[in-house]
Design an enzyme around this catalytic site. Structure first.
Site, mmCIF file in Angstrom:
data_model
loop_
_atom_site.group_PDB
_atom_site.id
_atom_site.type_symbol
_atom_site.label_atom_id
_atom_site.label_comp_id
_atom_site.label_asym_id
_atom_site.label_seq_id
_atom_site.Cartn_x
_atom_site.Cartn_y
_atom_site.Cartn_z
ATOM 1 N N LYS A 260 -2.470 2.080 8.747
ATOM 2 C CA LYS A 260 -2.674 0.828 8.016
ATOM 3 C C LYS A 260 -2.770 -0.296 9.047
ATOM 4 O O LYS A 260 -2.030 -0.294 10.034
ATOM 5 C CB LYS A 260 -1.498 0.602 7.064
ATOM 6 C CG LYS A 260 -1.634 -0.629 6.175
ATOM 7 C CD LYS A 260 -0.501 -0.717 5.146
ATOM 8 C CE LYS A 260 -0.653 -1.918 4.231
ATOM 9 N NZ LYS A 260 0.412 -1.983 3.201
ATOM 10 N N SER B 121 -0.962 -2.451 -1.799
ATOM 11 C CA SER B 121 -1.827 -3.047 -0.791
ATOM 12 C C SER B 121 -2.428 -2.023 0.174
ATOM 13 O O SER B 121 -3.396 -2.324 0.855
ATOM 14 C CB SER B 121 -1.040 -4.084 0.038
ATOM 15 O OG SER B 121 0.006 -3.449 0.768
ATOM 16 N N SER C 198 3.497 -0.604 -2.493
ATOM 17 C CA SER C 198 2.206 -0.426 -1.816
ATOM 18 C C SER C 198 1.955 0.925 -1.176
ATOM 19 O O SER C 198 0.839 1.181 -0.726
ATOM 20 C CB SER C 198 2.030 -1.506 -0.745
ATOM 21 O OG SER C 198 1.670 -2.704 -1.366
HETATM 22 N N1 GLN Z 1 1.839 -5.559 -5.152
HETATM 23 C C1 GLN Z 1 3.055 -6.119 -4.601
HETATM 24 C C2 GLN Z 1 2.751 -7.483 -4.034
HETATM 25 O O1 GLN Z 1 1.687 -7.932 -4.192
HETATM 26 C C3 GLN Z 1 3.636 -5.215 -3.576
HETATM 27 C C4 GLN Z 1 2.863 -5.173 -2.324
HETATM 28 C C5 GLN Z 1 3.488 -4.308 -1.279
HETATM 29 O O2 GLN Z 1 4.261 -3.395 -1.571
HETATM 30 N N2 GLN Z 1 3.182 -4.616 -0.055
HETATM 31 O O3 GLN Z 1 3.559 -8.108 -3.441
#
Ligand code: GLN
Length: 489
Positions: free
Chosen positions: A80, A156, A180
């Site tokens: 990532k 994400s 995410s």
């Molecule tokens: N969807 C969540 C957010 O927007 C979690 C994102 C994540 O786990 N990085 O914060």
């Protein structure tokens, strides 16, 4: 080769059925053929990959490799783009860091690619600064879901999920602040694990919300995930929240039978909000686990309905502080032709950050501001404790907590981009594990109209071995995880 498990790839390398160079070339070719459709990579590190593959071949020739000593030697992986990678652009999905070339390796990168000899294929696309649930907030364009190119792959870590689902990499790293790792794994038919907070080092992982961020893996099976996590995890003196505690032998415990396993089904996770198709798949998976000897009981996590509002105070608060460093002075995008210092800050941050990141910074600054701190931030911390207590009580009577990962299958690109709250509600089942700090895993348990459904298992602190074991036992008797999307076979 892209349909083989990591264990099979490792065996093939050691038996000289193929070299690390040939394996790497195979995946690089697939990336070249297919990634235009998916946009799952921000950077492909082809040249470096081949150099690393040759180094791995030299080590393999000396007899190194194998599950006990060097499980990932010569295995290609994707990272990532949140993990600092020395000499490689590390953008975190943001135009703010478009020209940032990391001067050092994150501990995860060092362990995987320098010490263990895994081959780095490239850096995966993601929501900007990991803020999002669809990979649409990326400064590098949205990622597409390999099961249906008109749908999102989740986020994400959508790039990590999409490239693994399409067979462009055997596995990828990901991070999970509120879901995410798990939600993109669920939406693309993969297995993703977020370990206990502190289990994997955060050193060199671009910070979003430091008390919630945790690195994990997205892979095609629990076995593959165990092979990668085994190498990533462990104490790191460079991360003050890293836990000094030996890593269990997760690979070695995959084969344990799950006879007598006590599963808790939280009634709040099966209330309205869960779509009918996914609900049926999850119920069928529970029946399958019962056949393997598990017992099931209903439990309650009474504060779980408060997890989304709690998270959306805590996470933006921490983000607003973490993102203050991108000021156009020390590093990050710097606006051109500015007259004053104030203009430099405003324009650099205004141009470098996308809308969602700016929204989070404003929310976070607001909840931390004088006069609102007690009403929002302090209160959220108290509710966070209650959510943790719910799990502590649950694990007095059950071994794992089982529920859905997401409310439904992957949604259409653009369907939720204009409605932040609808987007935030994607993580209704995943956020609680981050607030509590416990490990959680998502694995595929069926399809609804050709789209994968994810099942979530949550475990007690440091019980990731059990989650991987349960998932592996389920995957021995089912084949949802073994399917490849039609366009990418
Ligand atoms: N969807 C969540 C957010 O927007 C979690 C994102 C994540 O786990 N990085 O914060």
């Amino acid at each position: 080769m892209h349909t083989l498990s990591i264990r099979q790839l490792s065996e093939g390398l050691r038996a000289r059925k193929f070299s690390a160079r040939e394996l790497t070339q195979h995946f690089l070719k697939r990336i070249e053929q297919h990634d235009k459709k998916l946009n799952s990579f921000i950077t492909v590190t082809a040249e470096r990959a081949l150099t690393q593959a040759d180094a791995a071949d030299a080590r393999l020739a000396k007899g190194e490799g194998g599950p006990l000593t060097a499980p990932l030697l010569g295995i290609p992986l994707a990272q990532k783009d949140i993990f600092c990678t020395r000499g490689v652009k590390t953008s975190c999905g943001s135009k703010m860091l478009d020209t940032f070339v990391a001067p050092y390796d994150a501990t995860v990168v060092r362990r995987l690619h320098r010490d263990a000899g895994a081959v780095l294929l490239g850096k995966c696309n993601m929501d900007e600064f990991a803020m999002g649930s669809s990979s649409e907030t990326s400064g590098y364009g949205p990622v597409k879901n390999p099961w249906d190119l008109t749908r999102v792959p989740g986020g994400s870590s959508g790039g990590s999920a999409a490239c693994v689902a399409a067979g462009l990499a055997p596995a990828a790293t990901a991070t999970d602040t509120g879901g995410s790792v798990r939600q993109p794994a669920a939406l693309t038919g993969l297995t993703g694990i977020k370990p206990t907070y502190g289990r994997v080092s955060r050193y060199g992982m671009v910070a979003f919300a430091s008390s919630l961020d945790q690195a994990g893996v997205i892979a095609r099976s629990a076995e593959d995930a165990a092979w990668v996590l085994q190498v990533m995890a462990g104490f790191d003196p460079l991360d003050s929240t890293s836990v000094d505690r030996p890593v269990d032998n997760w690979i070695g415990s995959l084969d344990r039978p799950i006879e007598g396993l006590k599963i808790g089904l939280p009634k709040e996770y099966f209330a309205e909000g869960l779509a009918a198709g996914p609900r049926r798949c999850i119920e069928a998976a529970v029946a399958e686990l019962k056949k393997l000897g598990a017992t099931v009981r209903e439990i309650s996590l009474p504060h779980s309905p408060l997890s989304v509002p709690t998270y959306y105070v805590v996470a933006p608060a921490e983000a607003s502080s973490n993102l203050a460093r991108y000021d156009g002075v020390r590093y990050g995008h710097r606006a051109a032709d500015v007259q004053t210092l104030e203009e430099l800050y405003k324009r650099s941050r205004g141009e470098g950050f996308g809308a969602e990141v700016q929204r989070r910074i404003m929310m976070g600054t607001y909840v931390l501001s004088h006069g609102y701190y007690d009403a929002y931030y302090l209160k959220a911390q108290k509710v966070r404790k209650l959510i943790y207590e719910d799990f502590r009580r649950a694990f007095e009577t059950v071994d794992v907590v089982l529920g859905p990962t997401a409310t439904d299958v992957a949604f259409k690109l653009g369907a939720k981009t204009d409605d932040p709250v609808a987007m935030y509600l994607n993580d209704i089942y995943t956020i609680a594990a981050n607030l509590a700090g416990i490990p959680a895993l998502s694995l595929p348990c069926g399809f609804v109209e050709g789209l994968p459904v994810g099942l979530q298992l949550m475990g007690n602190f440091f019980d990731e071995g059990r989650l991987l074991n349960v998932a592996h036992q389920y995957q021995r008797v089912t084949d949802w995880h073994a399917r490849l999307p039609g366009a990418f076979t």
